[in-house]
Design a protein around this motif. Structure first.
Motif, PDB file in Angstrom:
ATOM      1  N   GLU A  21      65.139  36.007  29.938  1.00 38.96           N
ATOM      2  CA  GLU A  21      64.461  37.226  30.374  1.00 38.96           C
ATOM      3  C   GLU A  21      63.091  37.279  29.708  1.00 38.96           C
ATOM      4  O   GLU A  21      62.842  36.600  28.715  1.00 38.96           O
ATOM      5  CB  GLU A  21      65.273  38.467  29.999  1.00 38.96           C
ATOM      6  N   LEU A  22      62.219  38.092  30.270  1.00 40.09           N
ATOM      7  CA  LEU A  22      60.900  38.261  29.670  1.00 40.09           C
ATOM      8  C   LEU A  22      61.040  38.940  28.314  1.00 40.09           C
ATOM      9  O   LEU A  22      61.877  39.806  28.129  1.00 40.09           O
ATOM     10  CB  LEU A  22      60.007  39.094  30.580  1.00 40.09           C
TER      11      LEU A  22
ATOM     12  N   ARG B 292      61.232  41.874  44.162  1.00 37.57           N
ATOM     13  CA  ARG B 292      62.596  41.352  44.288  1.00 37.57           C
ATOM     14  C   ARG B 292      62.923  41.093  45.764  1.00 37.57           C
ATOM     15  O   ARG B 292      63.542  40.101  46.116  1.00 37.57           O
ATOM     16  CB  ARG B 292      63.565  42.353  43.671  1.00 37.57           C
ATOM     17  N   ARG B 293      62.469  41.981  46.616  1.00 39.18           N
ATOM     18  CA  ARG B 293      62.711  41.856  48.058  1.00 39.18           C
ATOM     19  C   ARG B 293      62.038  40.599  48.610  1.00 39.18           C
ATOM     20  O   ARG B 293      62.620  39.879  49.415  1.00 39.18           O
ATOM     21  CB  ARG B 293      62.197  43.100  48.775  1.00 39.18           C
TER      22      ARG B 293
ATOM     23  N   ARG C  29      62.815  40.340  38.479  1.00 32.54           N
ATOM     24  CA  ARG C  29      64.226  40.678  38.257  1.00 32.54           C
ATOM     25  C   ARG C  29      64.384  41.828  37.271  1.00 32.54           C
ATOM     26  O   ARG C  29      63.580  42.002  36.371  1.00 32.54           O
ATOM     27  CB  ARG C  29      64.968  39.459  37.720  1.00 32.54           C
ATOM     28  N   ASP C  30      65.476  42.553  37.467  1.00 36.33           N
ATOM     29  CA  ASP C  30      65.827  43.615  36.529  1.00 36.33           C
ATOM     30  C   ASP C  30      66.840  43.122  35.506  1.00 36.33           C
ATOM     31  O   ASP C  30      67.098  43.796  34.514  1.00 36.33           O
ATOM     32  CB  ASP C  30      66.436  44.810  37.276  1.00 36.33           C
TER      33      ASP C  30
END
Length: 139
Positions: free
Chosen positions: A64-65, A132-133, A20-21
């Motif tokens: 989040e990381l 992500r895809r 993820r972004d």
């Protein structure tokens, strides 16, 4: 070696966050893998304490990381969650078996553990993170 469910969930959570972004929620992780949100929350708490992820509270918050993918070594994560990874007690403790002073099996198992640890520490989250895809295809 078989990993505990807690370690399994920790690795899955890290892989999900790596794809993820933006921030994610415990509920999103739990829903994707069809696992208990309570279990994910416990794992997230431990991952946060260990410095792998950070939690942000409030509007727009989530998890989040906390470090680059290339710095998260799978072997380290597994070891920190699992603790003792010895195949038999005698590999890590002296005096547990009467044949231990001359047993060659202990050396073989110690070498197997060393090779496993070395290999797992050579693999980072960047090496195993899905795109992500790929994750969108399973949701």
């Amino acid at each position: 070696m078989q990993l505990t469910i807690q370690t399994d969930y920790a690795l899955r959570t890290l892989m999900y966050l790596a794809s993820r972004d933006d921030r994610a929620t415990v509920a999103e992780v739990a829903a994707l893998f069809d696992i208990s949100a309570n279990h994910v929350a416990k794992v997230v708490n431990q991952l946060s304490r260990l410095g792998y992820i950070r939690s942000v509270r409030g509007l727009g918050g989530g998890i989040e990381l906390a470090m680059p993918l290339s710095e998260i070594r799978l072997g380290e994560v597994i070891e920190r969650f699992e603790g003792n990874l010895h195949l038999l007690e005698c590999v890590g403790t002296e005096g547990v078996c009467v044949i231990q002073p001359f047993c060659k099996l202990k050396g073989v198992l110690a070498e197997a553990e060393r090779l496993q640890r070395e290999y797992l520490n050579s693999v980072t989250l960047a090496d195993v993170a899905p795109s992500r895809r790929q994750l969108k295809q399973v949701t």
